[in-house]
Design an enzyme around this catalytic site. Structure first.
Site, short mmCIF file in Angstrom:
data_model
loop_
_atom_site.label_atom_id
_atom_site.label_comp_id
_atom_site.label_asym_id
_atom_site.label_seq_id
_atom_site.Cartn_x
_atom_site.Cartn_y
_atom_site.Cartn_z
N ASP A 7 81.99 65.30 55.74
CA ASP A 7 81.64 66.61 55.21
C ASP A 7 82.53 66.82 53.99
O ASP A 7 83.69 67.19 54.12
CB ASP A 7 81.87 67.69 56.26
CG ASP A 7 81.54 69.08 55.74
OD1 ASP A 7 80.61 69.21 54.92
OD2 ASP A 7 82.21 70.04 56.16
N GLU A 67 77.22 64.34 53.90
CA GLU A 67 76.39 65.51 53.65
C GLU A 67 76.16 65.65 52.15
O GLU A 67 77.07 65.42 51.35
CB GLU A 67 77.08 66.76 54.20
CG GLU A 67 76.18 67.97 54.22
CD GLU A 67 76.80 69.13 54.96
OE1 GLU A 67 76.66 69.19 56.19
OE2 GLU A 67 77.44 69.97 54.29
N ASP A 139 85.44 71.62 59.55
CA ASP A 139 84.94 70.55 58.69
C ASP A 139 84.78 69.25 59.47
O ASP A 139 83.85 68.48 59.21
CB ASP A 139 85.88 70.36 57.49
CG ASP A 139 85.91 71.60 56.60
OD1 ASP A 139 84.85 71.96 56.06
OD2 ASP A 139 86.98 72.23 56.49
#
Length: 163
Positions: A7, A67, A139
């Site tokens: 992420d 991501e 996260d």
């Protein structure tokens, strides 16, 4: 197969590693890489590269997922996020690891069942899918969700004839 999910973030990048054996998933490790806003940008990017390289060398994942960048209202923030994401992609690719890329809405839909899920819902489903784990922070939970999405995507590809 060992998979790492990422992420991206310049201030905090989440990472999560899972083992996928067909439909069975298990937690390997997770954490967050943090950089200080008071540190010059090039040094922050080097910190991301160095920390991720160490994680990759320790866990030797066979696949990775990152991501995708979302566009927010602050162009400067979007640019910095893109730079951090670029370093992560480069670091993983330099290790010869194949990378999948997933939009945040797709990750939420894969893990929670709806692309409009809240962060708390994603965190709760990650805890349910990987019971008993201690998640290093939001996260890291998002990174584990990215890894889970990638594992599901790989399993689906294997089930489709001709692949």
């Amino acid at each position: 197969m060992i998979l790492i999910g990422l992420d991206p973030g310049l201030a905090t990048t989440g990472w999560g590693i899972i083992a996928a054996d067909g439909n069975r998933l298990s937690h390997v490790a997770n954490g967050q890489i943090s950089t200080s806003a008071s540190t010059p940008l090039p040094e922050r990017l080097v910190t991301l590269n160095t920390a991720l390289t160490d994680i990759l060398l320790e866990h030797r994942p066979g696949g990775a997922a990152v991501e995708e960048v979302f566009i927010n209202s602050n162009p400067q923030s979007t640019l910095k996020l893109g730079q951090a994401r670029g370093v992560l992609l480069l670091t993983v690719a330099a290790q010869g690891i194949a990378i999948g890329e997933y939009a945040a809405r797709l990750v939420k839909k894969a893990v929670v069942g709806t692309g409009a899920a809240e962060k708390a819902q994603v965190h709760a489903m990650v805890m349910r899918l990987l019971p008993g784990i201690k998640i290093a922070g939001p996260d890291a939970a998002d990174a584990l969700a990215v890894a889970i999405t990638h594992a599901h995507h790989i399993a689906s590809q294997r089930r489709v004839p001709g692949r």
